[in-house]
Enzyme design. Structure first.
Site, PDB file in Angstrom:
ATOM      1  N   ARG A 174       1.275  -5.029  53.359  1.00 44.45           N
ATOM      2  CA  ARG A 174       1.802  -3.905  52.573  1.00 44.45           C
ATOM      3  C   ARG A 174       0.676  -3.066  51.978  1.00 44.45           C
ATOM      4  O   ARG A 174       0.760  -1.841  51.948  1.00 44.45           O
ATOM      5  CB  ARG A 174       2.736  -4.403  51.471  1.00 44.45           C
ATOM      6  CG  ARG A 174       4.027  -5.026  52.016  1.00 44.45           C
ATOM      7  CD  ARG A 174       4.854  -5.646  50.917  1.00 44.45           C
ATOM      8  NE  ARG A 174       4.079  -6.703  50.274  1.00 44.45           N
ATOM      9  CZ  ARG A 174       4.300  -7.155  49.042  1.00 44.45           C
ATOM     10  NH1 ARG A 174       5.256  -6.652  48.303  1.00 44.45           N
ATOM     11  NH2 ARG A 174       3.554  -8.113  48.541  1.00 44.45           N
ATOM     12  N   ASN A 228       8.432  -6.466  51.757  1.00 47.90           N
ATOM     13  CA  ASN A 228       8.678  -7.734  52.422  1.00 47.90           C
ATOM     14  C   ASN A 228      10.174  -8.006  52.423  1.00 47.90           C
ATOM     15  O   ASN A 228      10.867  -7.695  51.453  1.00 47.90           O
ATOM     16  CB  ASN A 228       7.977  -8.879  51.687  1.00 47.90           C
ATOM     17  CG  ASN A 228       6.492  -8.911  51.927  1.00 47.90           C
ATOM     18  OD1 ASN A 228       5.990  -8.351  52.896  1.00 47.90           O
ATOM     19  ND2 ASN A 228       5.764  -9.569  51.045  1.00 47.90           N
TER      20      ASN A 228
END
Length: 93
Positions: free
Chosen positions: A22, A40
Site C-alpha cells: 500500500r 488490504n
C-alpha cells in the site's frame, strides 16, 4: 480534461500484504494525476481504486504492477465511467 474521467478497480493477489504494498502504491500515485485509495482486504488481497482520465489511470495501474510485480500472483481489473470523485489518493485499512 477533455476526456471523461474513469474509475479503475484492481484486485491484486499473491504476497501483497505485509510487504509495504500500500505504501509503495501511494508513492507511485504521487507521480500521476489520480485520486482513489488502496486497501488490504480480509481475504489477503489488496484492492486499488483509481480515478482520473483514462490514459493517466491506465499508466498508473501499469506502474503499480511493474513496481510490485515480485509480490503479485494475479490481478483482476475493471473500469467504468467515474460517477463521483474522490479528493486525493490515500491508504485505507
Amino acid at each position: 480534461m477533455s476526456e471523461q474521467k474513469i474509475e479503475t478497480e484492481v484486485w491484486f493477489s499473491g504476497l501483497v500484504q505485509g510487504v509495504g504494498f500500500r505504501y509503495e502504491t501511494l508513492k507511485v500515485a504521487k507521480g500521476y494525476e489520480v485520486t482513489g485509495f488502496v486497501e488490504n482486504l480480509s481475504d489477503g488481497r489488496v484492492h486499488l481504486l483509481a480515478q482520473g482520465d483514462p490514459t493517466e489511470t491506465k499508466e498508473f495501474v501499469e506502474a503499480v504492477g511493474e513496481r510490485l510485480s515480485d509480490y503479485i500472483r494475479d490481478t483482476q481489473q475493471q473500469s467504468h465511467p467515474c460517477e463521483s470523485s474522490l479528493g486525493s489518493f490515500q491508504i485505507r485499512r
